[in-house]
Design a protein around this motif. Structure first.
Motif, PDB file in Angstrom:
ATOM      1  N   VAL A 276      -2.706   2.583  -6.401  1.00  0.00           N
ATOM      2  CA  VAL A 276      -3.464   1.406  -5.984  1.00  0.00           C
ATOM      3  C   VAL A 276      -4.568   1.865  -5.047  1.00  0.00           C
ATOM      4  O   VAL A 276      -4.323   2.659  -4.135  1.00  0.00           O
ATOM      5  CB  VAL A 276      -2.548   0.397  -5.240  1.00  0.00           C
ATOM      6  CG1 VAL A 276      -3.374  -0.722  -4.616  1.00  0.00           C
ATOM      7  CG2 VAL A 276      -1.492  -0.162  -6.174  1.00  0.00           C
ATOM      8  N   PHE A 287     -11.359   4.677  -7.896  1.00  0.00           N
ATOM      9  CA  PHE A 287     -11.012   3.623  -8.856  1.00  0.00           C
ATOM     10  C   PHE A 287     -10.796   4.188 -10.264  1.00  0.00           C
ATOM     11  O   PHE A 287     -10.010   3.660 -11.035  1.00  0.00           O
ATOM     12  CB  PHE A 287     -12.086   2.524  -8.866  1.00  0.00           C
ATOM     13  CG  PHE A 287     -12.043   1.629  -7.655  1.00  0.00           C
ATOM     14  CD1 PHE A 287     -10.925   0.845  -7.397  1.00  0.00           C
ATOM     15  CD2 PHE A 287     -13.102   1.585  -6.764  1.00  0.00           C
ATOM     16  CE1 PHE A 287     -10.868   0.026  -6.267  1.00  0.00           C
ATOM     17  CE2 PHE A 287     -13.064   0.767  -5.634  1.00  0.00           C
ATOM     18  CZ  PHE A 287     -11.940  -0.006  -5.382  1.00  0.00           C
ATOM     19  N   ALA A 290      -7.258   5.118 -10.628  1.00  0.00           N
ATOM     20  CA  ALA A 290      -6.295   4.114 -10.154  1.00  0.00           C
ATOM     21  C   ALA A 290      -5.745   3.264 -11.296  1.00  0.00           C
ATOM     22  O   ALA A 290      -6.339   3.163 -12.369  1.00  0.00           O
ATOM     23  CB  ALA A 290      -6.966   3.208  -9.124  1.00  0.00           C
ATOM     24  N   ASP A 291      -4.575   2.659 -11.057  1.00  0.00           N
ATOM     25  CA  ASP A 291      -4.004   1.696 -11.996  1.00  0.00           C
ATOM     26  C   ASP A 291      -4.369   0.275 -11.578  1.00  0.00           C
ATOM     27  O   ASP A 291      -4.579  -0.586 -12.413  1.00  0.00           O
ATOM     28  CB  ASP A 291      -2.481   1.853 -12.024  1.00  0.00           C
ATOM     29  CG  ASP A 291      -2.088   3.243 -12.459  1.00  0.00           C
ATOM     30  OD1 ASP A 291      -2.139   3.502 -13.665  1.00  0.00           O
ATOM     31  OD2 ASP A 291      -1.769   4.094 -11.593  1.00  0.00           O
ATOM     32  N   TYR A 292      -4.396   0.039 -10.251  1.00  0.00           N
ATOM     33  CA  TYR A 292      -4.785  -1.266  -9.711  1.00  0.00           C
ATOM     34  C   TYR A 292      -5.814  -1.030  -8.616  1.00  0.00           C
ATOM     35  O   TYR A 292      -5.686  -0.085  -7.835  1.00  0.00           O
ATOM     36  CB  TYR A 292      -3.577  -1.998  -9.111  1.00  0.00           C
ATOM     37  CG  TYR A 292      -2.510  -2.341 -10.136  1.00  0.00           C
ATOM     38  CD1 TYR A 292      -2.597  -3.512 -10.884  1.00  0.00           C
ATOM     39  CD2 TYR A 292      -1.431  -1.486 -10.349  1.00  0.00           C
ATOM     40  CE1 TYR A 292      -1.629  -3.827 -11.828  1.00  0.00           C
ATOM     41  CE2 TYR A 292      -0.454  -1.792 -11.294  1.00  0.00           C
ATOM     42  CZ  TYR A 292      -0.561  -2.966 -12.034  1.00  0.00           C
ATOM     43  OH  TYR A 292       0.391  -3.276 -12.961  1.00  0.00           O
ATOM     44  N   GLY A 293      -6.824  -1.896  -8.578  1.00  0.00           N
ATOM     45  CA  GLY A 293      -7.847  -1.728  -7.555  1.00  0.00           C
ATOM     46  C   GLY A 293      -8.214  -3.042  -6.905  1.00  0.00           C
ATOM     47  O   GLY A 293      -8.159  -4.103  -7.536  1.00  0.00           O
ATOM     48  N   ILE A 294      -8.568  -2.953  -5.619  1.00  0.00           N
ATOM     49  CA  ILE A 294      -9.100  -4.115  -4.908  1.00  0.00           C
ATOM     50  C   ILE A 294     -10.380  -3.667  -4.220  1.00  0.00           C
ATOM     51  O   ILE A 294     -10.354  -2.726  -3.407  1.00  0.00           O
ATOM     52  CB  ILE A 294      -8.112  -4.660  -3.851  1.00  0.00           C
ATOM     53  CG1 ILE A 294      -6.812  -5.118  -4.518  1.00  0.00           C
ATOM     54  CG2 ILE A 294      -8.755  -5.811  -3.070  1.00  0.00           C
ATOM     55  CD1 ILE A 294      -5.772  -5.641  -3.551  1.00  0.00           C
ATOM     56  N   VAL A 295     -11.501  -4.331  -4.567  1.00  0.00           N
ATOM     57  CA  VAL A 295     -12.737  -4.037  -3.860  1.00  0.00           C
ATOM     58  C   VAL A 295     -12.780  -4.967  -2.662  1.00  0.00           C
ATOM     59  O   VAL A 295     -12.829  -6.184  -2.820  1.00  0.00           O
ATOM     60  CB  VAL A 295     -13.970  -4.265  -4.765  1.00  0.00           C
ATOM     61  CG1 VAL A 295     -15.264  -4.029  -3.979  1.00  0.00           C
ATOM     62  CG2 VAL A 295     -13.913  -3.342  -5.983  1.00  0.00           C
TER      63      VAL A 295
ATOM     64  N   LYS B 219      -6.296   8.691 -18.268  1.00  0.00           N
ATOM     65  CA  LYS B 219      -5.786   7.558 -17.492  1.00  0.00           C
ATOM     66  C   LYS B 219      -6.302   6.251 -18.105  1.00  0.00           C
ATOM     67  O   LYS B 219      -7.454   6.159 -18.506  1.00  0.00           O
ATOM     68  CB  LYS B 219      -6.306   7.717 -16.065  1.00  0.00           C
ATOM     69  CG  LYS B 219      -5.729   6.786 -15.066  1.00  0.00           C
ATOM     70  CD  LYS B 219      -4.612   7.435 -14.270  1.00  0.00           C
ATOM     71  CE  LYS B 219      -3.858   6.367 -13.488  1.00  0.00           C
ATOM     72  NZ  LYS B 219      -2.600   6.835 -12.952  1.00  0.00           N
ATOM     73  N   ALA B 221      -7.326   2.084 -18.077  1.00  0.00           N
ATOM     74  CA  ALA B 221      -8.284   1.382 -17.227  1.00  0.00           C
ATOM     75  C   ALA B 221      -7.607   0.863 -15.959  1.00  0.00           C
ATOM     76  O   ALA B 221      -6.408   0.600 -15.940  1.00  0.00           O
ATOM     77  CB  ALA B 221      -8.897   0.226 -18.004  1.00  0.00           C
ATOM     78  N   CYS B 222      -8.406   0.726 -14.911  1.00  0.00           N
ATOM     79  CA  CYS B 222      -7.913   0.222 -13.627  1.00  0.00           C
ATOM     80  C   CYS B 222      -7.992  -1.306 -13.637  1.00  0.00           C
ATOM     81  O   CYS B 222      -9.015  -1.880 -13.976  1.00  0.00           O
ATOM     82  CB  CYS B 222      -8.777   0.801 -12.513  1.00  0.00           C
ATOM     83  SG  CYS B 222      -8.377   0.206 -10.876  1.00  0.00           S
ATOM     84  N   LYS B 223      -6.892  -1.959 -13.305  1.00  0.00           N
ATOM     85  CA  LYS B 223      -6.874  -3.425 -13.272  1.00  0.00           C
ATOM     86  C   LYS B 223      -7.385  -3.896 -11.904  1.00  0.00           C
ATOM     87  O   LYS B 223      -6.828  -3.524 -10.878  1.00  0.00           O
ATOM     88  CB  LYS B 223      -5.429  -3.883 -13.490  1.00  0.00           C
ATOM     89  CG  LYS B 223      -5.268  -5.361 -13.721  1.00  0.00           C
ATOM     90  CD  LYS B 223      -3.829  -5.625 -14.182  1.00  0.00           C
ATOM     91  CE  LYS B 223      -3.713  -6.905 -14.966  1.00  0.00           C
ATOM     92  NZ  LYS B 223      -2.429  -6.993 -15.664  1.00  0.00           N
ATOM     93  N   MET B 224      -8.457  -4.688 -11.910  1.00  0.00           N
ATOM     94  CA  MET B 224      -9.040  -5.099 -10.639  1.00  0.00           C
ATOM     95  C   MET B 224      -8.483  -6.460 -10.201  1.00  0.00           C
ATOM     96  O   MET B 224      -8.350  -7.386 -11.006  1.00  0.00           O
ATOM     97  CB  MET B 224     -10.564  -5.189 -10.757  1.00  0.00           C
ATOM     98  CG  MET B 224     -11.241  -3.861 -11.135  1.00  0.00           C
ATOM     99  SD  MET B 224     -10.818  -2.443 -10.104  1.00  0.00           S
ATOM    100  CE  MET B 224     -11.635  -2.891  -8.579  1.00  0.00           C
ATOM    101  N   ILE B 225      -8.172  -6.560  -8.930  1.00  0.00           N
ATOM    102  CA  ILE B 225      -7.662  -7.809  -8.357  1.00  0.00           C
ATOM    103  C   ILE B 225      -8.666  -8.274  -7.300  1.00  0.00           C
ATOM    104  O   ILE B 225      -9.062  -7.490  -6.440  1.00  0.00           O
ATOM    105  CB  ILE B 225      -6.270  -7.590  -7.714  1.00  0.00           C
ATOM    106  CG1 ILE B 225      -5.242  -7.350  -8.820  1.00  0.00           C
ATOM    107  CG2 ILE B 225      -5.812  -8.792  -6.897  1.00  0.00           C
ATOM    108  CD1 ILE B 225      -4.670  -6.005  -8.803  1.00  0.00           C
ATOM    109  N   ALA B 227     -10.298  -9.541  -3.971  1.00  0.00           N
ATOM    110  CA  ALA B 227      -9.815  -9.337  -2.596  1.00  0.00           C
ATOM    111  C   ALA B 227      -9.154 -10.599  -2.032  1.00  0.00           C
ATOM    112  O   ALA B 227      -8.167 -10.512  -1.300  1.00  0.00           O
ATOM    113  CB  ALA B 227     -10.957  -8.886  -1.702  1.00  0.00           C
ATOM    114  N   LEU B 233      -1.227  -8.792  -5.930  1.00  0.00           N
ATOM    115  CA  LEU B 233      -0.990  -7.395  -6.310  1.00  0.00           C
ATOM    116  C   LEU B 233       0.490  -7.035  -6.146  1.00  0.00           C
ATOM    117  O   LEU B 233       1.069  -6.345  -6.995  1.00  0.00           O
ATOM    118  CB  LEU B 233      -1.853  -6.460  -5.443  1.00  0.00           C
ATOM    119  CG  LEU B 233      -1.553  -4.966  -5.577  1.00  0.00           C
ATOM    120  CD1 LEU B 233      -1.966  -4.449  -6.946  1.00  0.00           C
ATOM    121  CD2 LEU B 233      -2.249  -4.162  -4.500  1.00  0.00           C
TER     122      LEU B 233
END
Ligand SMILES: Cc1cc2nc3c(=O)[nH]c(=O)nc-3n(C[C@H](O)[C@H](O)[C@H](O)COP(=O)(O)OP(=O)(O)OC[C@H]3O[C@@H](n4cnc5c(N)ncnc54)[C@H](O)[C@@H]3O)c2cc1C
Lengths: 312, 244
Positions: A276, A287, A290-295, B219, B221-225, B227, B233
């Motif tokens: 994360v 990113f 990463a598997d999960y990201g928060i901007v 890898k 794709a990165c899952k975006m959450i 803010a 999450l």
């Protein structure tokens, strides 16, 4: 095949990674390995090695962690058991101990092993190289073989019964070295062993701002890590430094807070199962790994995560 | 005092890792080589000890001729002379055998190197060399001072450190903050050109052989959450990723 496992102890018990090494050893050809445990432990905890496939534990009680003494214990145990395959986890302690024993016996040693050996044609292991950026299949040609397995690549789940525990004596020689002082953070989760790691980079802005990260770590039962500049700047202790030139971690979950994701940092975390990333810069290279990201701003995001984690 | 510093010649830490010849050979194409990051710390500490205590610092590399720019760099940083064992450094045991064979009987007080190389990350050459020479070994060493025939070191252990006093000669695997990396200056670079670099043949052979290499799977794709919804999450980590 006669198999010996060099294990490590913490707080009187086997470390989780050492239980993985025992499990790995018990699966090589199905024969039950013998375990060597050096340090301080109680007999009930030692007997638990049986639940992971070991038949017997050789226990050498030592007050101090002296590499020379530990490697002599290993050599004596190899001689006593006639072991041909010696397994440990990959760690700084095991590196030092296994290396001395392999050097003495003129035996091949391969580190960061990620799978069981293939013995259909010789003895071939798969190992991670270039800090996890590639793998090699390597044939080991000496009669005695030393393998160091990467953490978190084997499942260690208890079944089976207890192992017998024998006190193990040998002539110890510290070779002119003595340990004057040991400093160890107590009551802290061990970073290399942890299932969850929360790590902070320069984006955390300074040591006085670490509390939100520590709060999340506590709520998740996680160990804490940091990037190299953070330990270089003395914001956090050196043993928390994660990366190519620091601790290489392999947790189930790695949460990076305000870390850009430089290739040298990624090299220490790429064996994590889930990554994360929290970073205010959407272009941060982390990113991509990463598997999960928060901007977003770590100082706004961390309290929200902590709150949700506490509600679990 | 006589100090031997062993250096590896490895791809830059940012190098793209690729293989050729049916994945049986590391592709050196376009790869920049450097002195191993940890070996650089060992070298820097040796040069500091030379400045404070007076010492003869010898660098040793097991490698082919393409290592020589890195060996010259070590000389420019402050080593006095160099030895290259002319062979591909095929495994830890082979490299340790070369170092031990060279060092035997030469009266080195300290044999320093990095805690591990940054290519194969084995971290065992120091221990093997020490065992072959019958010396004590320590790794990862973060502080090193020498007082007469003794060394005082600080060594990292899991979650802390140990302070150790030891008789020398001894072998040490080094890591930061043992010293700051040094950058060669113009005078050093000029002097390095004429410092002795001896090339010697290898002894013995490796105990392992690499059959082939592979790269890790790409890898996903990165899952975006967003803010504002950061709290969700935690649920995803529990239900979807199953890591909580
Ligand atoms: C040979 C060599 C070996 C190295 N070994 C290592 C190693 O083992 N480990 C290691 O970590 N590094 C290592 N490095 C250093 C590495 O190259 C990077 O410099 C380092 O990892 C950067 O650390 P960082 O991400 O904390 O800092 P930075 O690169 O400065 O990144 C800070 C990040 O925080 C973000 N940020 C800032 N404020 C906020 C905020 N309020 N909220 C959210 N995000 C914010 C920024 O967008 C940025 O992405 C090595 C370098 C070399 C040359």
């Amino acid at each position: 095949m006669s198999i010996l496992i060099f294990t490590e102890l913490a707080d009187g018990k086997f470390k989780k990674s050492s239980l993985e090494a025992i499990s790995y050893g018990s699966k090589i050809d199905g024969s039950a390995p013998v375990v060597l445990a050096v340090g301080t432990a109680d007999e009930t905890s030692l007997a638990e090695a049986g639940q992971y496939g070991a038949s017997k534990v050789l226990f050498s009680s030592q007050e101090q962690e002296n590499i020379m003494v530990y490697s002599q214990a290993l050599l004596k145990a190899i001689e006593t058991t006639g072991a041909k395959v010696i397994v440990s986890v990959k760690s700084a302690l095991a590196d030092a101990v296994m290396a001395r024993a392999a050097g003495t016996l003129k035996a091949a040693l391969i580190g960061n092993v990620t799978e069981l050996p293939d013995t259909t044609n010789g003895f071939v292991v798969k190992n991670s190289i270039f800090s996890g950026k590639a793998f090699a299949k390597t044939e080991m040609k000496s009669e005695v073989k030393f393998l160091q397995i990467k953490k978190n690549v084997v499942e260690a789940s208890p079944e089976g019964g207890n192992a017998t525990v024998e006190n193990f004596n040998f002539a110890a020689d510290a070779m002119g070295s003595s340990i004057i002082e040991t400093q160890k953070a107590s009551g802290q989760l061990s970073l290399p062993e942890a299932d969850i790691v929360v790590s902070g980079g320069r984006g955390m802005k300074g040591p006085e701002h670490w509390q939100p990260l520590l709060d999340l770590a506590q709520a998740l039962g996680a160990a804490t890590g940091c990037s190299k500049p953070v330990s270089d700047l003395d914001w956090r202790p050196h043993h928390e430094h994660v990366g190519q030139t620091g601790v290489k971690v392999a947790p189930n979950l790695y949460i990076a807070c305000g870390i850009s994701g430089a290739i040298q940092h990624l090299a220490g975390v790429n064996a994590s199962k889930v990554i994360v990333v929290i970073n205010k810069d959407p272009e941060a290279p982390f990113f991509k790994a990463a598997d999960y990201g928060i901007v977003g701003d770590v100082f706004e995001v961390l309290p929200k995560l902590t709150e949700a984690a506490k509600a679990l | 005092m006589k100090i031997l510093v062993c250096i590896s010649n490895v791809p830059d830490t940012t190098a793209r890792i690729a293989f050729e010849d049916n994945n049986t050979k590391f592709s050196k194409n376009g790869v920049q080589y450097i002195i191993g990051a940890y070996d650089d710390y060992a070298l820097a500490r040796a040069v500091e000890l030379k400045e404070t205590h007076g010492a003869q610092v010898t660098v040793l590399n097991v490698g082919l001729a393409d290592s020589e720019p890195q060996i010259r760099k070590a000389l420019a940083i402050g080593a006095d002379d160099a030895v290259r064992v002319d062979a591909e450094p095929t495994d830890s045991y082979f490299v340790a055998t070369q170092i031990a064979a060279y060092a035997e009987g030469k009266g080195f007080d300290l044999i320093l190197m990095g805690r591990e190389t940054t290519d194969y990350n084995s971290g065992v050459v120091h221990g093997m060399v020490a065992a072959m020479l019958g010396l004590p070994s320590f790794s990862p060493v973060m502080e090193l001072t020498v007082e007469g025939s003794k060394a005082i070191i600080s060594k990292e252990i899991e979650g802390g450190k140990q302070k150790i006093e030891t008789a020398i000669p001894a072998v040490m695997g080094c890591q930061e903050p043992i010293a700051e990396w040094k950058i060669p200056n113009m005078r050093g670079i000029m002097a390095a050109r004429t410092k002795p670099l001896q090339v010697i043949p290898a002894v013995g052979s490796a105990l392992t052989g690499i059959i082939n290499y592979e790269l890790p799977p790409a890898k996903g794709a990165c899952k975006m959450i967003p803010a504002e919804e950061a709290g969700t999450l935690i649920k995803l980590l529990q239900i979807e990723a199953k890591v909580l």
